[in-house]
Design a protein around this motif. Structure first.
Motif, PDB file in Angstrom:
ATOM      1  N   LEU A  82      40.094  40.251  37.480  1.00  0.00           N
ATOM      2  CA  LEU A  82      40.818  39.611  36.380  1.00  0.00           C
ATOM      3  C   LEU A  82      41.970  38.797  36.946  1.00  0.00           C
ATOM      4  CD1 LEU A  82      41.397  39.319  33.276  1.00  0.00           C
ATOM      5  CD2 LEU A  82      42.883  41.332  33.516  1.00  0.00           C
ATOM      6  N   ALA A  83      42.178  37.609  36.372  1.00  0.00           N
ATOM      7  CA  ALA A  83      43.308  36.764  36.764  1.00  0.00           C
ATOM      8  C   ALA A  83      44.158  36.465  35.540  1.00  0.00           C
ATOM      9  CB  ALA A  83      42.805  35.463  37.392  1.00  0.00           C
ATOM     10  N   VAL A  84      45.472  36.557  35.716  1.00  0.00           N
ATOM     11  CA  VAL A  84      46.406  36.251  34.639  1.00  0.00           C
ATOM     12  C   VAL A  84      47.452  35.285  35.177  1.00  0.00           C
ATOM     13  CG1 VAL A  84      48.075  37.153  32.984  1.00  0.00           C
ATOM     14  CG2 VAL A  84      46.085  38.532  33.619  1.00  0.00           C
ATOM     15  N   VAL A  96      45.270  28.223  38.523  1.00  0.00           N
ATOM     16  CA  VAL A  96      44.740  29.582  38.432  1.00  0.00           C
ATOM     17  C   VAL A  96      43.465  29.581  37.584  1.00  0.00           C
ATOM     18  CG1 VAL A  96      45.189  31.930  37.613  1.00  0.00           C
ATOM     19  CG2 VAL A  96      47.028  30.607  38.701  1.00  0.00           C
ATOM     20  N   PHE A  97      43.498  28.858  36.481  1.00  0.00           N
ATOM     21  CA  PHE A  97      42.336  28.784  35.599  1.00  0.00           C
ATOM     22  C   PHE A  97      41.125  28.227  36.346  1.00  0.00           C
ATOM     23  CE2 PHE A  97      39.784  26.072  32.765  1.00  0.00           C
ATOM     24  CZ  PHE A  97      39.279  27.031  31.902  1.00  0.00           C
ATOM     25  N   ASN A 108      43.176  34.767  31.966  1.00  0.00           N
ATOM     26  CA  ASN A 108      44.066  34.596  30.826  1.00  0.00           C
ATOM     27  C   ASN A 108      45.261  33.772  31.270  1.00  0.00           C
ATOM     28  OD1 ASN A 108      46.778  35.813  29.480  1.00  0.00           O
ATOM     29  ND2 ASN A 108      45.138  35.755  27.969  1.00  0.00           N
ATOM     30  N   VAL A 109      45.518  32.688  30.553  1.00  0.00           N
ATOM     31  CA  VAL A 109      46.705  31.876  30.799  1.00  0.00           C
ATOM     32  C   VAL A 109      47.609  32.039  29.586  1.00  0.00           C
ATOM     33  CG1 VAL A 109      47.621  29.579  31.246  1.00  0.00           C
ATOM     34  CG2 VAL A 109      45.428  30.252  32.239  1.00  0.00           C
ATOM     35  N   THR A 117      39.557  32.684  29.090  1.00  0.00           N
ATOM     36  CA  THR A 117      38.237  33.232  28.777  1.00  0.00           C
ATOM     37  C   THR A 117      38.387  34.642  28.194  1.00  0.00           C
ATOM     38  OG1 THR A 117      37.901  34.169  30.994  1.00  0.00           O
ATOM     39  CG2 THR A 117      37.171  31.898  30.624  1.00  0.00           C
ATOM     40  N   VAL A 118      39.559  35.247  28.367  1.00  0.00           N
ATOM     41  CA  VAL A 118      39.899  36.521  27.732  1.00  0.00           C
ATOM     42  C   VAL A 118      41.331  36.425  27.216  1.00  0.00           C
ATOM     43  CG1 VAL A 118      38.344  37.950  29.112  1.00  0.00           C
ATOM     44  CG2 VAL A 118      40.667  37.525  29.918  1.00  0.00           C
TER      45      VAL A 118
END
Length: 236
Positions: A82-84, A96-97, A108-109, A117-118
């Motif tokens: 997961l990336a935020v 990041v996206f 998530n941005v 996407t989440v």
């Protein structure tokens, strides 16, 4: 397309991240809100930021997260689930996206639903019970208001009741083989005296009562029938 009367902006899922690498880009006040949720879920957190708040420094010192003190690089997402992105820079957030999408990682941005996407819902936490309210990014404030209402409706010990049910789940399945009978049993337990004992702060009494109900439910029952007499005249 509507399937079975349903129409959703996004598919609601609960994502297990305990022990998994999650990357949080940014270490300011906005990132702190996501930090709390990720740590509560048990994520192995990697925070990437050239500067950070004292809270991030303290948690890094305690070993609760890994702090990478520089600007984001795409390789920071290697091994992540997961990336935020929670930085004040639109350029950094978009980087990041793009990097997450290239790797097939959910991203998530913060405050940019078009780059998500989440999304993070508003959460009512009664661990292990968790109620999540999402608006598809349309109105986070509305989600928080709904959370406040639900928090007032759910007893504070709801999580204790769920934990007790989890403890007895395997024994109940072993002793009540019929699925319908098992469902009825649990409905009685979760709405009856066992629940009342939990809510009144008597967990041991609740456990004993649940065991008694299980013993009774799994005991062979004597079948009782009824005879109806039709007619009121003389005769056999």
């Amino acid at each position: 397309m509507r399937a079975h009367g349903l129409s959703m902006e996004a598919l609601p899922l609960f994502h297990r991240v305990r022990g998994e690498t999650c990357v949080l880009v940014g270490a300011g006040s906005v990132a702190r809100r996501k930090l709390e949720l990720l740590l509560a879920a048990g994520a192995a957190l990697r925070v990437v930021a050239p500067e950070c708040d004292d809270e991030f420094e303290r948690l890094a010192g305690e070993g609760r997260l890994t702090l990478v003190r520089r600007r984001f690089q795409a390789a920071d997402l290697d091994g992540a689930v997961l990336a935020v992105a929670a930085t004040p820079s639109a350029v950094a957030n978009r980087s990041v996206f793009r990097a997450a999408r290239a790797r097939g990682i959910p991203v998530n941005v913060v405050d940019q639903p078009e780059l998500c996407t989440v999304t993070f819902p508003a959460v009512v936490d009664r661990d292990p019970v968790c109620v999540a309210i999402g608006t598809g990014g349309a109105s986070p404030v509305l989600a928080r208001l709904l959370r406040t209402r639900l928090e007032a409706l759910l007893p504070g010990r709801t999580g204790e009741l769920a934990a007790l049910a989890r403890e007895f789940r395997a024994p109940v399945r072993a002793r009540i083989s019929d699925a319908t009978a098992r469902r009825v049993f649990w409905e009685d337990v979760l709405q009856g005296s066992v629940a009342e004992l939990i809510y009144s702060g008597r967990p041991q009494a609740a456990r004993r009562q649940l065991q008694r109900q299980l013993d009774t439910a799994s005991r062979p029952q004597t079948r009782v029938g009824a005879v109806y007499l039709a007619g009121a005249g003389p005769g056999d």
